[in-house]
Enzyme design. Structure first.
Site, PDB file in Angstrom:
ATOM      1  N   SER A 668      -6.203  -4.309   6.593  1.00  0.00           N
ATOM      2  CA  SER A 668      -4.964  -4.463   7.330  1.00  0.00           C
ATOM      3  C   SER A 668      -5.140  -5.497   8.449  1.00  0.00           C
ATOM      4  O   SER A 668      -5.406  -6.670   8.174  1.00  0.00           O
ATOM      5  CB  SER A 668      -4.505  -3.113   7.867  1.00  0.00           C
ATOM      6  OG  SER A 668      -3.186  -3.164   8.334  1.00  0.00           O
ATOM      7  N   ASP A 741       2.049  -1.908  -1.590  1.00  0.00           N
ATOM      8  CA  ASP A 741       1.799  -1.782  -0.150  1.00  0.00           C
ATOM      9  C   ASP A 741       3.085  -1.377   0.572  1.00  0.00           C
ATOM     10  O   ASP A 741       4.124  -2.000   0.398  1.00  0.00           O
ATOM     11  CB  ASP A 741       1.280  -3.109   0.403  1.00  0.00           C
ATOM     12  CG  ASP A 741       0.637  -2.964   1.768  1.00  0.00           C
ATOM     13  OD1 ASP A 741       1.189  -2.241   2.615  1.00  0.00           O
ATOM     14  OD2 ASP A 741      -0.424  -3.574   1.999  1.00  0.00           O
ATOM     15  N   HIS A 775      -0.679   0.936   0.973  1.00  0.00           N
ATOM     16  CA  HIS A 775      -1.537   0.312   1.983  1.00  0.00           C
ATOM     17  C   HIS A 775      -2.917   0.967   2.025  1.00  0.00           C
ATOM     18  O   HIS A 775      -3.923   0.301   2.206  1.00  0.00           O
ATOM     19  CB  HIS A 775      -0.860   0.392   3.346  1.00  0.00           C
ATOM     20  CG  HIS A 775      -1.472  -0.497   4.377  1.00  0.00           C
ATOM     21  ND1 HIS A 775      -1.548  -1.867   4.238  1.00  0.00           N
ATOM     22  CD2 HIS A 775      -2.061  -0.217   5.576  1.00  0.00           C
ATOM     23  CE1 HIS A 775      -2.130  -2.393   5.288  1.00  0.00           C
ATOM     24  NE2 HIS A 775      -2.460  -1.411   6.120  1.00  0.00           N
TER      25      HIS A 775
END
Length: 816
Positions: A668, A741, A775
């Site tokens: 991330s 995601d 994610h």
């Protein structure tokens, strides 16, 4: 249909052409795979009367077939259309009860076969436990009788779980208020009908900036699907199975009974919807109904919140944060902004708190006026509530006491920087009262509260339990964690006897729960969980403390292979980090974590690579500081480079890091960091960037801790975007991204376009897309393959950097 993994890589041809590959899921080395497959430590909860402990066995990693089931992505939600619930839930599979302190463990009987348990709640009187079970096509409600440790189904009730928390107990412990799927709603809307016209969005000249959200509505078909799966009926459910609908069905996001169970606070979303904002911003009707289903008070009709500033402290105008006053029978409260919802507007009062008691026909009472933005309130008694407010711009936080009986003004209790962890006083402890509501644990005079804190210090975190007199502000420390353990208080079972439960662990001992008596040194073990990582041996962990060039103090966790000896010399190294913004160097330099924690190897951990002969720098400090009027990101790249260099230099000074063989990885915002380090330094032999964002112009209304928009600070956005420096990146980089995601700003297109930019400039780059993953990755096949990709990349470009530059070959061992 067999699901294959799509990977994209440079071919080894003369012309360096890009080539797509279709590849079965692969397995990492056995030592890593064994650690990944280790059984999770059970979840634990305690009855509020301190007499029972509930243990929940946790579901192992799901298979890709489970993760890739049908999924609707609507209004910021992810919905399983088969079950009418959330599509991504971590389930428990078994329930066990243990009488405290040293009673026999009882396996709960009568559980559903292949149980998928979630939303576990104790009844207010602690005689029962409710939970949901997700079948292949619906969500059921089940009840456990604690005395007999037996479970049974509540028949003929299908829950609507798209918003989570699909039910609540009432105070009598005999009734549950649930949100049910509406019977007879018909078939789901077709997704294949021809459109009746174009999709049009229009703005009539008002400022309506929005941050970058995922899974939004896009078409009228999406709207109809949201209406269909969101439709719910509030239902009163008795323990005998009797049910009665309450009020009218709608998109019911919350149905919460009052503390004495006579009324229900209902929040319903409704049209018009937005294609640029999630459901949390949709219009909402807030009303109170009675147990006959009649509306006794409509509190608010809130419009679409599409003109809220993008600042972190910005809020909609009008009423918000409706809830029950937990220490009163039937009093509702809410908050209203006094600055137009804009934190940049000058205003001595930011928020006011109002309350309205039953029968809800009088004028609202103002409880408090806050100079900061309201964050939370902990109800206690008529004489004591604790209110929290904060201001993002300078990371300021204040905690006040509030005397509701005398209506006195707020009295400051603590005032500090949210980032000054050394000065954190802890969190006020709340416990369930006789009505099952969470209120402050306090004495008969409403003068004493109990604070549970992390205890951050220069020695590392040392959690504590404090007793505080809120009138005199004098505190007494019951207990503090002591070396060689890291021990966290989790529940105060009896404040009069100073009995409480902690979770205790050490570097070599797995977390376990113990009963403590603060009046003595007596410790009673409650669990005996063993380390799930016995196969790796004893991990060598050391907390490093060092400084970067500008004097900011930094830390990192250093892990070494189990049998490493100093005479073995420097090792190939993997560095993992995640940048954090700060407003002053003092706070940025505070020690994070503890040297005594047990290492938990979650799916994304870099520590797996100690099994492959690497030194690992985990949780490496990357503070980005902007003091005074300066913003942290004004000098992001310079501080990033300095922090990374300082970590490598410290590892080299210790003789364990081979500076010519260091890789950097991050997930991330850590992936964003990784790409920037490869663009602006030559410190690394390779990089691994998972699920990142690389072009900040695609998140133009702010990102991470950055409040300014692209148009307010274009130079910052451009300088921080590694996409703009794709022509400078010559270090091999592995990009991995979940196809689905769901995180704000990290659309898969970020990695796709970054890969294309790198490829176009001749970089050594590999791009891996994990089907159906969001994610965070979940499926066993995805995680194993991710680890195989990472290990292949590290071995090729870091451990053996002289190896020929060719695409890693499959080991032809599919995931089983």
């Amino acid at each position: 249909m067999k699901i294959l993994l799509l990977t994209v890589a440079l071919s080894g041809t003369l012309f360096g052409l890009a080539q797509a590959q279709e590849l079965p899921y692969q397995m990492p080395p056995r030592a890593i795979a064994n650690l990944v497959d280790a059984a999770p430590i059970p979840r634990v909860s305690f009855a509020s009367n301190g007499q029972w402990m509930l243990l929940q066995d946790v579901q192992a990693m799901p298979a890709i077939a489970d993760v890739s089931q049908p999924e609707l992505r609507l209004a910021g939600l992810r919905i399983n259309p088969r079950t009418n619930g959330s599509s991504r839930v971590s389930y428990s599979t078994n329930l066990r009860l243990r009488k405290l302190p040293e009673g026999k463990e009882l396996l709960v009987q009568g559980l559903p076969a292949k149980a998928r348990i979630s939303e576990v709640q104790w009844s207010p009187d602690n005689t029962k436990i409710a939970f949901t079970h997700t079948t292949e096509n619906h969500i059921e409600l089940w009840l456990v009788d604690v005395a007999t440790a037996s479970a049974r189904l509540v028949p003929n009730l299908f829950l609507n779980g798209i918003f989570g928390s699909s039910y609540e107990w009432t105070s009598d412990s005999k009734t549950i208020i649930a949100r049910a799927v509406v019977g007879g709603r018909g078939d789901a809307p077709s997704t294949t009908v021809a459109p009746a016209g174009p999709v049009i969005q229009e703005n009539a000249g008002k400022a309506a900036g929005a941050r970058t959200y995922q899974d939004l509505l896009h078409t009228p078909v999406d709207e109809r699907l949201f209406d269909y799966y969101g439709l719910a009926q509030v239902v009163k459910v008795g323990l005998d199975g009797r049910m009665a609908p309450l009020g009218q069905p709608g998109i019911v996001q919350q149905a919460s009974p009052s503390p004495n169970g006579r009324f229900i606070l209902v929040k319903k979303r409704h049209r018009p919807y937005s294609y640029t904002l999630p459901v949390s911003s949709f219009p909402m009707r807030v009303e109170i109904i009675n147990l006959e289903g009649l509306v006794v008070k409509e509190l608010a009709e809130l419009p679409l919140a599409d003109n809220v500033p993008t600042s972190f402290d910005a809020v909609p105008t009008g009423q918000r944060r409706h809830g029950w006053r937990e220490d009163a029978p039937n009093t509702v409260f809410w908050v209203e902004a006094q600055d137009g919802g804009d934190p940049k507007a000058a205003a001595p009062i930011r928020d006011r708190i109002y309350a309205l008691p039953a029968p809800f026909d009088g004028q609202p009472q103002e409880l408090a006026a806050l100079p900061l933005r309201f964050q939370d309130i902990h109800w206690g008694t008529d004489k004591l509530a604790i209110v929290e407010g904060s201001r993002w711009s300078d990371r300021h936080e204040t905690m006040w006491t509030l005397d509701l009986a005398t209506k006195t003004s707020l009295t400051p209790l603590f005032d500090r920087s949210t980032q000054d962890t050394y000065a954190d006083p802890g969190t006020p402890y709340v416990q369930r009262n006789a009505l099952g509501r969470y209120v402050l644990a306090t004495d008969g005079n409403s003068e004493t509260v109990y604070l549970l804190g992390n205890g951050a210090s220069a020695e590392g975190d040392r959690p504590f339990v404090d007793e505080l007199n809120v009138r005199t502000k004098k505190s007494q420390r019951w207990w503090r964690s002591e070396a060689p353990y890291y021990e966290v208080p989790v529940a105060l079972l009896d404040v009069s006897k100073r009995q409480f439960v902690t979770r205790r662990e050490s570097v070599q001992e797995a977390p376990n729960y113990v009963l403590r008596d603060a009046r003595s040194t007596k410790v009673t073990p409650l669990t005996k969980f063993t380390s799930p990582y016995a196969s790796v041996g004893n991990l060598q962990k050391q907390v490093l403390k060092y400084k970067r060039a500008d004097g900011v103090e930094l830390t990192a966790n250093l892990y070494l292979p189990p049998n490493y000896k100093k005479e073995d010399g420097p090792l190939p190294t993997l560095m993992e980090a995640y940048p954090v913004e700060f407003k002053n160097k003092k706070d940025a330099g505070q020690v994070k974590g503890s040297p005594y924690t047990f290492t938990r190897l979650n799916w994304g951990s870099p520590v797996f690579w100690v099994t492959q002969g690497y030194a690992v720098l985990q949780g490496t400090s990357i503070p980005i500081v902007g003091e005074g009027t300066k913003e942290p990101n004004d000098t992001y790249v310079e501080q990033l480079k300095a922090s990374a260099k300082a970590a490598i230099d410290e590892g080299a000074r210790l003789g364990v890091v081979d500076t010519k063989r260091v890789a950097v990885m991050g997930h991330s915002y850590g992936a964003f960091m990784t790409a920037n380090l490869l663009a602006h330094t030559d410190l690394f032999k390779a990089g691994i960037a998972r699920s990142g964002a690389y072009n900040r112009t695609l998140t133009p209304f702010g990102f991470q801790g950055e409040e300014r928009t692209y148009w307010e600070a274009p130079e910052v956005y451009n300088q921080m975007s590694p996409f703009n420096y794709a022509d400078k990146i010559k270090t091999p980089i592995l990009l991995i991204h979940g196809e689905a995601d769901n995180n704000s700003g990290t659309f898969p297109i970020q990695s796709e376009r970054f890969y294309n930019a790198l490829k176009g400039h001749g970089a050594t780059v590999r791009y891996v897309v994990l089907p159906a993953e969001s994610h965070s990755y979940a499926a066993r096949e995805s995680i194993m393959h991710m680890l195989w990709e990472m290990n292949s990349w590290l071995d090729k470009y870091v451990k053996n950097p002289a190896a020929p530059a060719a695409t890693p070959e499959a080991n032809n061992t599919p995931v089983k």
